[in-house]
Design a protein around this motif. Structure first.
Motif, PDB file in Angstrom:
ATOM      1  N   GLN A   4     -43.773  91.672   4.833  1.00 26.31           N
ATOM      2  CA  GLN A   4     -43.038  92.146   5.998  1.00 26.31           C
ATOM      3  C   GLN A   4     -42.207  93.339   5.573  1.00 26.31           C
ATOM      4  OE1 GLN A   4     -43.293  90.473   9.029  1.00 26.31           O
ATOM      5  NE2 GLN A   4     -41.909  91.805  10.162  1.00 26.31           N
ATOM      6  N   THR A   5     -42.448  94.497   6.192  1.00 30.09           N
ATOM      7  CA  THR A   5     -41.695  95.697   5.825  1.00 30.09           C
ATOM      8  C   THR A   5     -40.529  95.941   6.768  1.00 30.09           C
ATOM      9  OG1 THR A   5     -43.240  97.076   7.089  1.00 30.09           O
ATOM     10  CG2 THR A   5     -43.697  96.759   4.743  1.00 30.09           C
ATOM     11  N   GLU A  26     -34.994  82.304   5.948  1.00 33.86           N
ATOM     12  CA  GLU A  26     -34.440  82.284   4.599  1.00 33.86           C
ATOM     13  C   GLU A  26     -35.448  81.714   3.604  1.00 33.86           C
ATOM     14  OE1 GLU A  26     -31.246  83.339   3.263  1.00 33.86           O
ATOM     15  OE2 GLU A  26     -31.602  84.529   5.057  1.00 33.86           O
ATOM     16  N   GLU A  27     -36.161  80.679   3.994  1.00 35.42           N
ATOM     17  CA  GLU A  27     -37.180  80.104   3.113  1.00 35.42           C
ATOM     18  C   GLU A  27     -38.295  81.109   2.830  1.00 35.42           C
ATOM     19  OE1 GLU A  27     -37.219  77.476   1.379  1.00 35.42           O
ATOM     20  OE2 GLU A  27     -36.324  75.750   2.383  1.00 35.42           O
ATOM     21  N   LEU A  28     -38.683  81.866   3.835  1.00 44.15           N
ATOM     22  CA  LEU A  28     -39.759  82.849   3.670  1.00 44.15           C
ATOM     23  C   LEU A  28     -39.306  84.045   2.837  1.00 44.15           C
ATOM     24  CD1 LEU A  28     -41.179  82.820   7.309  1.00 44.15           C
ATOM     25  CD2 LEU A  28     -42.323  81.909   5.261  1.00 44.15           C
ATOM     26  N   LEU A  84     -44.384  81.747  12.523  1.00 42.62           N
ATOM     27  CA  LEU A  84     -43.996  82.243  11.204  1.00 42.62           C
ATOM     28  C   LEU A  84     -44.759  81.526  10.101  1.00 42.62           C
ATOM     29  CD1 LEU A  84     -40.128  82.541  11.739  1.00 42.62           C
ATOM     30  CD2 LEU A  84     -41.775  84.432  11.581  1.00 42.62           C
ATOM     31  N   GLY A  85     -44.970  80.220  10.271  1.00 42.34           N
ATOM     32  CA  GLY A  85     -45.723  79.471   9.275  1.00 42.34           C
ATOM     33  C   GLY A  85     -47.151  79.957   9.149  1.00 42.34           C
ATOM     34  N   LEU A  86     -47.772  80.249  10.277  1.00 44.86           N
ATOM     35  CA  LEU A  86     -49.149  80.749  10.268  1.00 44.86           C
ATOM     36  C   LEU A  86     -49.217  82.172   9.726  1.00 44.86           C
ATOM     37  CD1 LEU A  86     -50.386  79.364  13.708  1.00 44.86           C
ATOM     38  CD2 LEU A  86     -51.348  78.788  11.468  1.00 44.86           C
ATOM     39  N   LYS A  87     -48.270  83.000  10.137  1.00 45.33           N
ATOM     40  CA  LYS A  87     -48.308  84.399   9.712  1.00 45.33           C
ATOM     41  C   LYS A  87     -48.157  84.536   8.206  1.00 45.33           C
ATOM     42  CE  LYS A  87     -46.146  88.927  10.049  1.00 45.33           C
ATOM     43  NZ  LYS A  87     -45.310  89.869  10.803  1.00 45.33           N
ATOM     44  N   PHE A  88     -47.202  83.805   7.645  1.00 47.10           N
ATOM     45  CA  PHE A  88     -46.894  83.980   6.229  1.00 47.10           C
ATOM     46  C   PHE A  88     -47.561  82.946   5.330  1.00 47.10           C
ATOM     47  CE2 PHE A  88     -43.396  86.103   8.457  1.00 47.10           C
ATOM     48  CZ  PHE A  88     -43.474  87.353   7.869  1.00 47.10           C
ATOM     49  N   GLN A  90     -46.950  79.799   4.841  1.00 45.35           N
ATOM     50  CA  GLN A  90     -46.018  78.937   4.124  1.00 45.35           C
ATOM     51  C   GLN A  90     -45.428  77.889   5.069  1.00 45.35           C
ATOM     52  OE1 GLN A  90     -43.302  80.707   1.129  1.00 45.35           O
ATOM     53  NE2 GLN A  90     -43.995  82.683   1.924  1.00 45.35           N
ATOM     54  N   PHE A  91     -45.241  76.698   4.532  1.00 48.12           N
ATOM     55  CA  PHE A  91     -44.584  75.591   5.232  1.00 48.12           C
ATOM     56  C   PHE A  91     -45.370  75.105   6.448  1.00 48.12           C
ATOM     57  CE2 PHE A  91     -41.283  78.509   3.512  1.00 48.12           C
ATOM     58  CZ  PHE A  91     -41.039  77.788   2.350  1.00 48.12           C
ATOM     59  N   TYR A  92     -46.625  75.525   6.544  1.00 49.65           N
ATOM     60  CA  TYR A  92     -47.546  75.017   7.552  1.00 49.65           C
ATOM     61  C   TYR A  92     -48.905  74.919   6.872  1.00 49.65           C
ATOM     62  CZ  TYR A  92     -49.878  74.226  12.019  1.00 49.65           C
ATOM     63  OH  TYR A  92     -50.603  73.676  13.042  1.00 49.65           O
ATOM     64  N   PRO A  93     -49.484  73.726   6.824  1.00 51.16           N
ATOM     65  CA  PRO A  93     -50.699  73.522   6.021  1.00 51.16           C
ATOM     66  C   PRO A  93     -51.921  74.239   6.576  1.00 51.16           C
ATOM     67  CG  PRO A  93     -50.197  71.570   7.322  1.00 51.16           C
ATOM     68  CD  PRO A  93     -49.038  72.503   7.502  1.00 51.16           C
ATOM     69  N   THR A  94     -52.892  74.427   5.706  1.00 51.92           N
ATOM     70  CA  THR A  94     -54.161  75.028   6.124  1.00 51.92           C
ATOM     71  C   THR A  94     -55.202  73.959   6.452  1.00 51.92           C
ATOM     72  OG1 THR A  94     -54.841  75.181   3.802  1.00 51.92           O
ATOM     73  CG2 THR A  94     -53.787  77.120   4.776  1.00 51.92           C
ATOM     74  N   ASP A  95     -55.036  72.768   5.895  1.00 49.94           N
ATOM     75  CA  ASP A  95     -55.970  71.672   6.171  1.00 49.94           C
ATOM     76  C   ASP A  95     -55.770  71.174   7.607  1.00 49.94           C
ATOM     77  OD1 ASP A  95     -57.822  69.391   5.175  1.00 49.94           O
ATOM     78  OD2 ASP A  95     -56.112  68.335   6.071  1.00 49.94           O
ATOM     79  N   PRO A  96     -56.849  71.092   8.406  1.00 53.02           N
ATOM     80  CA  PRO A  96     -56.701  70.702   9.814  1.00 53.02           C
ATOM     81  C   PRO A  96     -56.042  69.341  10.013  1.00 53.02           C
ATOM     82  CG  PRO A  96     -58.851  71.693   9.455  1.00 53.02           C
ATOM     83  CD  PRO A  96     -58.236  71.508   8.109  1.00 53.02           C
ATOM     84  N   ARG A  97     -56.350  68.375   9.172  1.00 46.24           N
ATOM     85  CA  ARG A  97     -55.742  67.054   9.321  1.00 46.24           C
ATOM     86  C   ARG A  97     -54.233  67.106   9.068  1.00 46.24           C
ATOM     87  NH1 ARG A  97     -58.805  62.536   9.872  1.00 46.24           N
ATOM     88  NH2 ARG A  97     -61.071  62.849   9.765  1.00 46.24           N
ATOM     89  N   GLN A  98     -53.837  67.866   8.064  1.00 47.89           N
ATOM     90  CA  GLN A  98     -52.417  68.007   7.788  1.00 47.89           C
ATOM     91  C   GLN A  98     -51.711  68.812   8.863  1.00 47.89           C
ATOM     92  OE1 GLN A  98     -51.943  65.372   5.461  1.00 47.89           O
ATOM     93  NE2 GLN A  98     -50.203  66.753   5.166  1.00 47.89           N
ATOM     94  N   GLN A  99     -52.426  69.771   9.443  1.00 47.54           N
ATOM     95  CA  GLN A  99     -51.849  70.534  10.550  1.00 47.54           C
ATOM     96  C   GLN A  99     -51.508  69.611  11.720  1.00 47.54           C
ATOM     97  OE1 GLN A  99     -54.663  73.618  11.495  1.00 47.54           O
ATOM     98  NE2 GLN A  99     -53.863  75.030   9.945  1.00 47.54           N
TER      99      GLN A  99
END
Length: 232
Positions: A4-5, A26-28, A84-88, A90-99
């Motif tokens: 992010q610029t 802040e986490e990101l 924000l989780g999807l964009k970066f 982080q803090f949002y899983p990529t595995d569909p079940r975990q999503q």
């Protein structure tokens, strides 16, 4: 990893819903600017704010580097966290079940945990007359929801196993457990989880963000109550 610029513009307050976005940013570790929206003065009804948050609620953000490279505005705290989780990534899983698991607990918070605790606070603090039925109704529901969270956290460090936006969404509301008559003995897993999250530097900063400005006591400010309550 996405970079992010240009700063993300956050329109918010240090309330439980606003704190979600502060913690996430802040986490990101991305650049962002804080714009205080004084809801007690009606700043949430200005045309400029309504253009990005038509429900006249905080928080809202404007990302100048949206999905197509163009600015995008987002309102509703859960939608902001997921974006924000999807964009970066982080803090949002990529595995569909975990999503699915994270989505369940994110929606549990925005649809139940926050609103029910908010009603509890309203009828016990702000209501001009004491209504025992309403007070008991929302007190009971508050305890039920804390019990649900306590059970979910049994044997886990975080709500869905790994730290995620589900935790970020809930901590601002849960941290005030004593206000609702909750005792540590009743829900020890929740209290331990709160302490664990509060020890994270980004969570500590996010919870504190904006509190350098003295906060208005809405319980005593009748003019602010006219602006905030009983709208049609």
């Amino acid at each position: 990893m996405t970079t992010q610029t240009k700063p993300i513009e956050a329109y918010s307050l240090p309330t439980p819903n606003g704190q979600k976005v502060h913690i996430m940013l802040e986490e990101l570790g991305v650049p962002w600017n804080y714009h205080r929206i004084d809801i007690g003065k009606g700043e949430q009804f200005t045309p400029e704010f309504l253009a990005i948050s038509p429900n006249n609620k905080i928080p809202a953000i404007v990302d100048p580097e949206g999905p197509d490279g163009q600015p995008i505005s987002i309102f509703e705290s859960g939608a902001i966290l997921k974006y924000l989780g999807l964009k970066f990534g982080q803090f949002y899983p990529t595995d569909p079940r975990q999503q699915v698991k994270v989505d369940e607990w994110l929606f549990w918070q925005v649809g139940g945990f926050g609103p029910m605790l908010g009603q509890n606070n309203h009828f016990n603090v702000y209501a001009p007359e004491k209504l025992p039925y309403a007070q008991k109704r929302y007190s009971d529901e508050t305890h039920r929801l804390f019990r649900v969270l306590n059970i979910q956290l049994a044997g886990k460090e975080y709500i869905t196993g790994e730290y995620s936006i589900a935790d970020i969404a809930s901590i601002g509301w849960a941290q005030s457990w004593e206000r609702y008559g909750i005792t540590q003995a009743e829900y020890p897993n929740v209290v331990t989880w709160i302490e664990r999250l509060a020890a994270r530097p980004a969570v500590e900063r996010g919870l504190a963000w904006g509190k350098d400005v003295p906060q208005r006591s809405l319980a005593d400010d009748k003019e602010a109550q006219k602006i905030l309550f009983n709208q049609r």
